[in-house]
Write a protein that holds these residues in place. Structure first.
Motif, PDB file in Angstrom:
ATOM      1  N   PHE A 164       0.814  -1.216   0.000  1.00  0.00           N
ATOM      2  CA  PHE A 164       0.000   0.000   0.000  1.00  0.00           C
ATOM      3  C   PHE A 164       0.848   1.267   0.000  1.00  0.00           C
ATOM      4  O   PHE A 164       1.926   1.314   0.580  1.00  0.00           O
ATOM      5  CB  PHE A 164      -0.943  -0.011   1.207  1.00  0.00           C
ATOM      6  N   ASP A 165       0.303   2.313  -0.647  1.00  0.00           N
ATOM      7  CA  ASP A 165       0.938   3.623  -0.608  1.00  0.00           C
ATOM      8  C   ASP A 165       0.801   4.243   0.775  1.00  0.00           C
ATOM      9  O   ASP A 165       1.700   4.956   1.239  1.00  0.00           O
ATOM     10  CB  ASP A 165       0.301   4.554  -1.645  1.00  0.00           C
ATOM     11  N   LEU A 166      -0.332   4.000   1.431  1.00  0.00           N
ATOM     12  CA  LEU A 166      -0.567   4.543   2.758  1.00  0.00           C
ATOM     13  C   LEU A 166      -1.510   3.619   3.516  1.00  0.00           C
ATOM     14  O   LEU A 166      -2.490   3.122   2.950  1.00  0.00           O
ATOM     15  CB  LEU A 166      -1.182   5.948   2.662  1.00  0.00           C
ATOM     16  N   THR A 167      -1.183   3.398   4.779  1.00  0.00           N
ATOM     17  CA  THR A 167      -2.016   2.584   5.651  1.00  0.00           C
ATOM     18  C   THR A 167      -2.597   3.463   6.742  1.00  0.00           C
ATOM     19  O   THR A 167      -1.862   4.150   7.460  1.00  0.00           O
ATOM     20  CB  THR A 167      -1.204   1.437   6.281  1.00  0.00           C
ATOM     21  N   GLY A 213       9.604   0.430   5.500  1.00  0.00           N
ATOM     22  CA  GLY A 213       9.359   1.780   4.996  1.00  0.00           C
ATOM     23  C   GLY A 213       7.904   2.054   4.685  1.00  0.00           C
ATOM     24  O   GLY A 213       7.584   2.787   3.744  1.00  0.00           O
ATOM     25  N   ILE A 214       7.006   1.488   5.479  1.00  0.00           N
ATOM     26  CA  ILE A 214       5.575   1.622   5.217  1.00  0.00           C
ATOM     27  C   ILE A 214       5.058   2.956   5.755  1.00  0.00           C
ATOM     28  O   ILE A 214       5.335   3.335   6.899  1.00  0.00           O
ATOM     29  CB  ILE A 214       4.802   0.460   5.862  1.00  0.00           C
ATOM     30  N   ALA A 215       4.336   3.675   4.925  1.00  0.00           N
ATOM     31  CA  ALA A 215       3.721   4.936   5.339  1.00  0.00           C
ATOM     32  C   ALA A 215       2.486   4.628   6.176  1.00  0.00           C
ATOM     33  O   ALA A 215       1.564   3.949   5.718  1.00  0.00           O
ATOM     34  CB  ALA A 215       3.341   5.771   4.117  1.00  0.00           C
ATOM     35  N   LEU A 216       2.478   5.119   7.413  1.00  0.00           N
ATOM     36  CA  LEU A 216       1.437   4.770   8.372  1.00  0.00           C
ATOM     37  C   LEU A 216       0.907   6.027   9.047  1.00  0.00           C
ATOM     38  O   LEU A 216       1.685   6.863   9.518  1.00  0.00           O
ATOM     39  CB  LEU A 216       2.015   3.819   9.424  1.00  0.00           C
ATOM     40  N   LYS A 217      -0.420   6.161   9.086  1.00  0.00           N
ATOM     41  CA  LYS A 217      -1.062   7.252   9.803  1.00  0.00           C
ATOM     42  C   LYS A 217      -2.168   6.675  10.692  1.00  0.00           C
ATOM     43  O   LYS A 217      -2.886   5.756  10.293  1.00  0.00           O
ATOM     44  CB  LYS A 217      -1.670   8.277   8.839  1.00  0.00           C
ATOM     45  N   THR A 273       1.186  11.106  -0.464  1.00  0.00           N
ATOM     46  CA  THR A 273       2.122   9.980  -0.560  1.00  0.00           C
ATOM     47  C   THR A 273       2.496   9.673  -2.005  1.00  0.00           C
ATOM     48  O   THR A 273       3.439   8.909  -2.248  1.00  0.00           O
ATOM     49  CB  THR A 273       1.544   8.709   0.091  1.00  0.00           C
ATOM     50  N   TYR A 274       1.767  10.260  -2.960  1.00  0.00           N
ATOM     51  CA  TYR A 274       2.045   9.955  -4.363  1.00  0.00           C
ATOM     52  C   TYR A 274       3.484  10.288  -4.736  1.00  0.00           C
ATOM     53  O   TYR A 274       4.131   9.536  -5.480  1.00  0.00           O
ATOM     54  CB  TYR A 274       1.079  10.723  -5.266  1.00  0.00           C
ATOM     55  N   GLU A 275       3.982  11.379  -4.221  1.00  0.00           N
ATOM     56  CA  GLU A 275       5.339  11.808  -4.575  1.00  0.00           C
ATOM     57  C   GLU A 275       6.405  10.857  -4.033  1.00  0.00           C
ATOM     58  O   GLU A 275       7.547  10.878  -4.496  1.00  0.00           O
ATOM     59  CB  GLU A 275       5.593  13.226  -4.052  1.00  0.00           C
ATOM     60  N   GLN A 276       6.048  10.030  -3.058  1.00  0.00           N
ATOM     61  CA  GLN A 276       7.010   9.083  -2.482  1.00  0.00           C
ATOM     62  C   GLN A 276       6.924   7.686  -3.116  1.00  0.00           C
ATOM     63  O   GLN A 276       7.596   6.758  -2.671  1.00  0.00           O
ATOM     64  CB  GLN A 276       6.794   8.959  -0.966  1.00  0.00           C
ATOM     65  N   ARG A 277       6.098   7.547  -4.148  1.00  0.00           N
ATOM     66  CA  ARG A 277       5.964   6.229  -4.775  1.00  0.00           C
ATOM     67  C   ARG A 277       7.302   5.778  -5.345  1.00  0.00           C
ATOM     68  O   ARG A 277       8.003   6.542  -5.995  1.00  0.00           O
ATOM     69  CB  ARG A 277       4.942   6.259  -5.908  1.00  0.00           C
ATOM     70  N   ASP A 278       7.630   4.519  -5.085  1.00  0.00           N
ATOM     71  CA  ASP A 278       8.888   3.950  -5.552  1.00  0.00           C
ATOM     72  C   ASP A 278       8.584   2.553  -6.089  1.00  0.00           C
ATOM     73  O   ASP A 278       8.539   1.579  -5.349  1.00  0.00           O
ATOM     74  CB  ASP A 278       9.891   3.885  -4.400  1.00  0.00           C
ATOM     75  N   TRP A 279       8.346   2.485  -7.390  1.00  0.00           N
ATOM     76  CA  TRP A 279       7.945   1.211  -7.987  1.00  0.00           C
ATOM     77  C   TRP A 279       9.063   0.170  -7.904  1.00  0.00           C
ATOM     78  O   TRP A 279       8.790  -1.026  -7.820  1.00  0.00           O
ATOM     79  CB  TRP A 279       7.522   1.425  -9.434  1.00  0.00           C
ATOM     80  N   GLU A 280      10.301   0.610  -7.923  1.00  0.00           N
ATOM     81  CA  GLU A 280      11.399  -0.354  -7.798  1.00  0.00           C
ATOM     82  C   GLU A 280      11.388  -1.010  -6.426  1.00  0.00           C
ATOM     83  O   GLU A 280      11.559  -2.229  -6.306  1.00  0.00           O
ATOM     84  CB  GLU A 280      12.738   0.325  -8.055  1.00  0.00           C
TER      85      GLU A 280
END
Length: 328
Positions: free
Chosen positions: A178-181, A206-210, A275-282
């Protein structure tokens, strides 16, 4: 954007995920809603009656179809039978998009009309009595993970997943998809304990969590959550007469939702967009492969009689539709 709602049972994660889905629909944002909790409540929270909810196709029961479609012409996958929940895509695989028609959606999704917009709803399916002793509910949830592994989505395209309650969310690598949890918690020690578990796992990947504080009744509850979760606390919400009416089967127009809740949903949407700007497909692809190799070594090679590490295409990186050319 792939968004997860997690939390302990009874925290209100299903209610909040359903409100967020309604908010997206009202904003005319394409969204696929997924109930990945075997205690299937998302359909009801979205306004379906019991008969409609029971008629939803079970994604877990259609796993052979899902595998066969996603496999495509990928030469590294000898057969659909050798695909497991973590099998990553490669050259020749078919990918899923939020806005498209495909056999997976046709078989496994049903439209729900929310605020005049059709939202695709998919559900893993409940853990039935016939499964006892012969199946694990993780195999049903695995169908969701396989779809997420093959999903490419862009900005302002949403997949919202209502996850399994509590620490069971960590039973596979799906928690990294997920991009954000959004972790929904009540202002209680038990609720915060689930947050701490999730935070420990999230830190390593490195999971984005709020954190979303729910059922908050006053300043003392807000202060408790702020002390316990710190800067991870995004917002808090209290009781809602609109939600109570929905739970009684007396739905009101969505624009009558309390102003505080409408504002909270806007803040959730803004946090997801950021969080879109932090997307890292690799990194996303690398983590997908990591969990696949772990599963292959620990149980899947023995179960399938194949070396599933060979399914990994080292040259393949998942990318959103506007990026690099996608497999046919």
């Amino acid at each position: 954007m792939k968004i997860a709602f997690v939390g302990k049972g009874g925290s209100g994660k299903t209610t909040l995920s359903s409100l967020f889905i309604r908010h997206l629909a009202a904003a005319r944002v394409p969204v696929v809603a997924v109930d990945a909790d075997i205690n299937q409540h998302l359909a009801g929270a979205l306004g379906m009656d019991e008969t409609e909810a029971a008629a939803l196709p079970a994604l877990g029961a259609r796993l052979p179809l899902v595998k066969d479609y996603l496999r495509g012409t990928n030469p590294r996958i000898a057969s659909a039978e050798t695909m497991i929940k973590t099998t990553p895509p490669g050259e020749g695989s078919r990918l899923l998009r939020v806005v498209e028609d495909n056999p997976v959606y046709a078989a496994c999704a049903r439209p729900v009309l929310l605020e005049g917009e059709p939202v695709r709803l998919m559900a893993t399916g409940p853990f039935a009595a016939s499964d006892l002793g012969v199946a694990c509910y993780h195999s049903k949830v695995g169908a969701v993970e396989l779809c997420l592994n093959h999903l490419v989505d862009g900005r302002e395209e949403y997949v919202v997943v209502d996850m399994t309650a509590g620490s069971d969310s960590f039973a596979s690598g799906m928690f990294t998809r997920f991009d954000l949890t959004f972790l929904v918690t009540e202002p209680t020690r038990k609720g915060v304990a689930v947050y701490r578990q999730y935070k420990d796992y999230a830190r390593d990947y490195g999971i984005a969590l709020k954190v979303v504080g729910n059922k908050v009744q006053g300043p003392d509850d807000v202060a408790f959550l702020a002390d316990e979760v710190g800067e991870d606390l995004l917002l808090t919400v209290g009781d809602s007469a609109w939600v109570r009416a929905m739970e009684k089967g007396r739905p009101r127009r969505f624009d009558l939702l309390e102003a505080a809740h409408r504002q909270a949903l806007k803040e959730l949407h803004a946090a997801a967009d950021e969080t879109y700007e932090q997307r890292d497909w690799e990194r996303y692809t690398r983590q997908m492969v990591h969990f696949h190799l772990k599963n292959a070594e620990s149980w899947a090679n023995a179960k399938t009689g194949a070396d599933l590490a060979a399914q990994v295409d080292p040259a393949f990186v998942l990318a959103e539709p506007e990026g690099a050319p996608l497999p046919a």
